[in-house]
Motif scaffolding. Structure first.
Motif, PDB file in Angstrom:
ATOM      1  N   SER A  26       0.618  -0.905  -0.367  1.00 36.81           N
ATOM      2  CA  SER A  26       0.106   0.391   0.251  1.00 36.81           C
ATOM      3  C   SER A  26       1.245   1.129  -0.456  1.00 36.81           C
ATOM      4  CB  SER A  26      -0.615   0.124   0.961  1.00 36.81           C
ATOM      5  OG  SER A  26      -0.142  -0.239   2.354  1.00 36.81           O
ATOM      6  N   GLU A  27       2.304   0.988   0.898  1.00 37.26           N
ATOM      7  CA  GLU A  27       3.028   2.235   0.554  1.00 37.26           C
ATOM      8  C   GLU A  27       3.829   2.475  -0.424  1.00 37.26           C
ATOM      9  OE1 GLU A  27       4.963   3.006   4.671  1.00 37.26           O
ATOM     10  OE2 GLU A  27       2.988   2.516   5.554  1.00 37.26           O
ATOM     11  N   ARG A  28       3.677   1.674  -1.169  1.00 35.91           N
ATOM     12  CA  ARG A  28       5.073   0.878  -2.612  1.00 35.91           C
ATOM     13  C   ARG A  28       6.291   1.500  -1.971  1.00 35.91           C
ATOM     14  NH1 ARG A  28       0.519   0.724  -3.624  1.00 35.91           N
ATOM     15  NH2 ARG A  28      -0.533   1.025  -6.059  1.00 35.91           N
ATOM     16  N   ARG A  29       6.820   0.441  -1.032  1.00 36.09           N
ATOM     17  CA  ARG A  29       7.953   0.336  -0.242  1.00 36.09           C
ATOM     18  C   ARG A  29       8.650  -0.904   0.036  1.00 36.09           C
ATOM     19  NH1 ARG A  29       7.325   4.184   5.238  1.00 36.09           N
ATOM     20  NH2 ARG A  29       6.655   2.567   6.204  1.00 36.09           N
ATOM     21  N   LEU A  30      10.271  -1.356   0.087  1.00 35.93           N
ATOM     22  CA  LEU A  30      10.419  -2.339   0.611  1.00 35.93           C
ATOM     23  C   LEU A  30      11.469  -2.155   1.361  1.00 35.93           C
ATOM     24  CD1 LEU A  30      12.058  -5.161  -1.956  1.00 35.93           C
ATOM     25  CD2 LEU A  30      13.312  -4.101  -0.523  1.00 35.93           C
ATOM     26  N   GLN A  31      11.463  -2.536   2.304  1.00 36.95           N
ATOM     27  CA  GLN A  31      13.273  -2.220   3.076  1.00 36.95           C
ATOM     28  C   GLN A  31      13.834  -3.302   3.303  1.00 36.95           C
ATOM     29  OE1 GLN A  31      10.722  -1.001   6.961  1.00 36.95           O
ATOM     30  NE2 GLN A  31      10.070   0.519   6.197  1.00 36.95           N
ATOM     31  N   PRO A  79      -2.214  -3.975  -8.512  1.00 40.71           N
ATOM     32  CA  PRO A  79      -1.895  -4.127  -6.939  1.00 40.71           C
ATOM     33  C   PRO A  79      -2.720  -4.420  -5.751  1.00 40.71           C
ATOM     34  CG  PRO A  79      -2.750  -1.660  -7.580  1.00 40.71           C
ATOM     35  CD  PRO A  79      -3.079  -2.469  -8.934  1.00 40.71           C
ATOM     36  N   LYS A  80      -4.092  -4.243  -5.367  1.00 42.36           N
ATOM     37  CA  LYS A  80      -5.025  -3.884  -4.884  1.00 42.36           C
ATOM     38  C   LYS A  80      -5.327  -5.856  -4.730  1.00 42.36           C
ATOM     39  CE  LYS A  80      -7.190   0.098  -4.184  1.00 42.36           C
ATOM     40  NZ  LYS A  80      -6.247   0.685  -3.361  1.00 42.36           N
ATOM     41  N   GLY A  81      -4.757  -5.973  -3.689  1.00 43.64           N
ATOM     42  CA  GLY A  81      -5.099  -7.506  -3.254  1.00 43.64           C
ATOM     43  C   GLY A  81      -4.173  -9.112  -3.391  1.00 43.64           C
ATOM     44  N   THR A  82      -4.654  -9.896  -3.066  1.00 42.13           N
ATOM     45  CA  THR A  82      -2.924 -11.112  -3.182  1.00 42.13           C
ATOM     46  C   THR A  82      -3.654 -11.860  -4.728  1.00 42.13           C
ATOM     47  OG1 THR A  82      -1.832 -12.463  -2.246  1.00 42.13           O
ATOM     48  CG2 THR A  82      -4.523 -12.921  -2.507  1.00 42.13           C
TER      49      THR A  82
END
Length: 180
Positions: free
Chosen positions: A50-55, A74-77
């Protein structure tokens, strides 16, 4: 044995996720040393769709955060092959390759046991070949064009320079958690 551990982690995460709140504090980097030699061991990759983030996580603390692009839906698995969704859940980063189309690529062990069981129940192919990868090297579409779009077929894409950092810091066998 690896699947048993993944199933256990999935159960623990699903129970604890509802009460989990994450506070991210970025640590300043020491630029006096070589960036690769001074990096701590990355023991987990966390993707927040949801944040378009990879940590990149080491001992529970975020080391680096990157902007990512996801599947066209992008929404849902991910439910089946061809749905253009990025999966959600616990997986392993199990192998890597240099890709002609997308620069560097690290494979995500999708489908896991629950994904495969759900697909079998529904009578569909769960799909596969989900990767973390760079962006195409294409004169017609520069890298910045892809950076703000959700354009993949279910993979996680990032800028090529960011992918090179991830490639050098993350080892095969690292856990990846993909959250909604």
């Amino acid at each position: 044995m690896r699947w048993l551990l993944a199933l256990f982690c999935l159960c623990v995460t699903s129970v604890s996720q509802a009460a989990f709140t994450e506070t991210i504090i970025r640590k300043p980097q020491d630029t006096a040393q070589s960036p690769v030699a001074s990096q701590p061991l990355v023991d987990k990759v966390l993707v927040l769709k949801s944040e378009r983030r990879l940590q990149l996580i080491s001992r529970g603390e975020p080391l680096k955060t990157y902007r990512i692009s996801l599947g066209k839906q992008p929404k849902g698995t991910k439910e089946r092959e061809g749905d253009n969704r990025t999966p959600e859940g616990l997986y392993w980063l199990d192998w890597r390759k240099v890709s002609d189309r997308f620069n560097l690529a690290i494979h995500i062990s999708y489908p896991n046991i629950s994904d495969a069981a759900r697909a079998r129940r529904e009578g569909v192919n769960p799909g596969g070949m989900i990767m973390i990868h760079g962006t195409p090297i294409d004169e017609n579409y520069p890298e910045w064009y892809f950076h703000t779009l959700d354009w993949t077929e279910g993979c996680i894409a990032m800028r090529n320079a960011d992918m090179q950092e991830v490639w050098s810091m993350v080892k095969d066998g690292t856990l990846i958690e993909i959250r909604p």
